[in-house]
Design a protein around this motif. Structure first.
Motif, PDB file in Angstrom:
ATOM      1  N   LEU A  41       0.823  -1.201   0.000  1.00 49.71           N
ATOM      2  CA  LEU A  41       0.000   0.000   0.000  1.00 49.71           C
ATOM      3  C   LEU A  41       0.865   1.263   0.000  1.00 49.71           C
ATOM      4  CD1 LEU A  41      -2.888   0.993  -0.041  1.00 49.71           C
ATOM      5  CD2 LEU A  41      -2.929   0.836   2.441  1.00 49.71           C
ATOM      6  N   GLU A  44       2.265   1.663  -3.488  1.00 52.55           N
ATOM      7  CA  GLU A  44       1.245   2.170  -4.412  1.00 52.55           C
ATOM      8  C   GLU A  44       1.038   3.665  -4.231  1.00 52.55           C
ATOM      9  OE1 GLU A  44      -2.264  -0.093  -3.662  1.00 52.55           O
ATOM     10  OE2 GLU A  44      -1.492  -1.902  -4.614  1.00 52.55           O
ATOM     11  N   VAL A  45       0.927   4.098  -2.983  1.00 54.62           N
ATOM     12  CA  VAL A  45       0.734   5.521  -2.697  1.00 54.62           C
ATOM     13  C   VAL A  45       1.949   6.311  -3.165  1.00 54.62           C
ATOM     14  CG1 VAL A  45       0.483   7.208  -0.837  1.00 54.62           C
ATOM     15  CG2 VAL A  45      -0.855   5.109  -0.787  1.00 54.62           C
ATOM     16  N   THR A  48       1.800   6.473  -7.008  1.00 53.96           N
ATOM     17  CA  THR A  48       0.684   7.309  -7.463  1.00 53.96           C
ATOM     18  C   THR A  48       0.964   8.783  -7.269  1.00 53.96           C
ATOM     19  OG1 THR A  48      -0.891   5.553  -6.920  1.00 53.96           O
ATOM     20  CG2 THR A  48      -1.775   7.763  -7.184  1.00 53.96           C
ATOM     21  N   VAL A  82      -3.940   1.279   7.578  1.00 52.65           N
ATOM     22  CA  VAL A  82      -4.497   1.153   6.226  1.00 52.65           C
ATOM     23  C   VAL A  82      -5.431   2.335   5.939  1.00 52.65           C
ATOM     24  CG1 VAL A  82      -6.032  -0.226   4.764  1.00 52.65           C
ATOM     25  CG2 VAL A  82      -4.265  -1.348   6.129  1.00 52.65           C
ATOM     26  N   PHE A  83      -6.280   2.671   6.902  1.00 53.12           N
ATOM     27  CA  PHE A  83      -7.215   3.773   6.723  1.00 53.12           C
ATOM     28  C   PHE A  83      -6.479   5.083   6.472  1.00 53.12           C
ATOM     29  CE2 PHE A  83      -9.495   7.373   8.578  1.00 53.12           C
ATOM     30  CZ  PHE A  83     -10.627   7.377   7.780  1.00 53.12           C
ATOM     31  N   LEU A  85      -3.482   5.573   5.309  1.00 50.96           N
ATOM     32  CA  LEU A  85      -2.814   5.552   4.005  1.00 50.96           C
ATOM     33  C   LEU A  85      -3.801   5.805   2.862  1.00 50.96           C
ATOM     34  CD1 LEU A  85      -0.268   2.639   4.359  1.00 50.96           C
ATOM     35  CD2 LEU A  85       0.255   4.993   3.759  1.00 50.96           C
ATOM     36  N   GLU A  86      -4.939   5.134   2.900  1.00 50.54           N
ATOM     37  CA  GLU A  86      -5.931   5.327   1.842  1.00 50.54           C
ATOM     38  C   GLU A  86      -6.505   6.739   1.870  1.00 50.54           C
ATOM     39  OE1 GLU A  86      -8.555   2.059   2.582  1.00 50.54           O
ATOM     40  OE2 GLU A  86      -7.314   0.666   1.421  1.00 50.54           O
ATOM     41  N   ASN A  87      -6.723   7.266   3.057  1.00 48.10           N
ATOM     42  CA  ASN A  87      -7.228   8.623   3.200  1.00 48.10           C
ATOM     43  C   ASN A  87      -6.197   9.633   2.687  1.00 48.10           C
ATOM     44  OD1 ASN A  87      -9.125  10.564   3.985  1.00 48.10           O
ATOM     45  ND2 ASN A  87      -8.053  10.880   5.919  1.00 48.10           N
ATOM     46  N   ARG A  89      -3.884   9.086   0.436  1.00 46.68           N
ATOM     47  CA  ARG A  89      -3.813   8.971  -1.022  1.00 46.68           C
ATOM     48  C   ARG A  89      -4.932   9.780  -1.676  1.00 46.68           C
ATOM     49  NH1 ARG A  89      -3.820   3.150  -3.417  1.00 46.68           N
ATOM     50  NH2 ARG A  89      -5.618   3.051  -2.059  1.00 46.68           N
ATOM     51  N   GLU A  90      -6.151   9.638  -1.183  1.00 52.31           N
ATOM     52  CA  GLU A  90      -7.279  10.360  -1.774  1.00 52.31           C
ATOM     53  C   GLU A  90      -7.160  11.873  -1.573  1.00 52.31           C
ATOM     54  OE1 GLU A  90      -9.670   9.246  -3.838  1.00 52.31           O
ATOM     55  OE2 GLU A  90      -8.380   7.485  -3.749  1.00 52.31           O
TER      56      GLU A  90
END
Length: 193
Positions: A41, A44-45, A48, A82-83, A85-87, A89-90
């Motif tokens: 993850l 990927e971040v 990206t 995980v949360f 990291l995804e937050n 990224r967005e």
């Protein structure tokens, strides 16, 4: 055995006192699968957003979870990591897209020289003329306006310049032609009138 109390005590107890504090929090480290998932993850971040993976680990994951290395992250903190990291990224993706839209709008506005028209559209439609304070949807509408805006057509050139300076230039450039045309016009005018 004696007990001494320095402040008032609301309850009195005698005999053996056993304090039961529930089970101690188990500090289980991340499993190998969780570790791999976090590494994938972060990679990927990093790809990206074109950021260094070490910076993402340090500034995003470790700072949010409250650790200094991946070895200190507990299983119970995996979902938080995980949360975040995804937050991240967005949020960063939206910020980059906003900058790109503002840049595109600004360059088109400069190219077409329609600053006043763009600002009037923004004020009329959104009540805001500063692009950096607008949402993505508002910026999309502004971009559509700027792309579709047609500059007014200049007046058609008739080819005749009847200013005194232009007439004087013709007379001085073609004196013989002008003299002949003037005489012919004078003769025709005297015969007809």
């Amino acid at each position: 055995m004696t007990q001494q109390f320095n402040q008032p005590v609301d309850q009195v107890a005698a005999g053996n006192i056993n304090n039961y504090l529930g089970p101690a929090e188990e500090k289980e480290p991340l499993s190998n699968a969780q570790r791999k998932r976090l590494n994938v993850l972060v990679a990927e971040v990093s790809e990206t957003l074109e950021l260094d993976a070490r910076d993402i680990w340090r500034d995003v994951v470790h700072a949010h979870v409250g650790v200094d290395s991946i070895n200190e992250i507990q299983r119970s903190q995996f979902s938080d990591a995980v949360f975040v990291l995804e937050n991240f990224r967005e949020t960063e993706r939206m910020r980059v897209n906003t900058r790109l839209l503002v840049s595109r709008i600004t360059s088109l506005t400069k190219e077409k020289k329609i600053y006043d028209e763009r600002d009037a559209f923004c004020l009329r439609t959104f009540g805001e003329r500063h692009l950096n304070h607008m949402t993505i949807e508002q910026l999309r509408q502004v971009l559509a306006f700027v792309e579709d805006y047609q500059l007014p057509e200049p007046a058609a050139d008739t080819g005749l310049d009847l200013t005194p300076e232009a007439i004087l230039a013709v007379v001085t450039r073609y004196p013989v032609h002008f003299g002949a045309t003037f005489l012919i016009g004078a003769l025709i005018g005297s015969v007809l009138f």
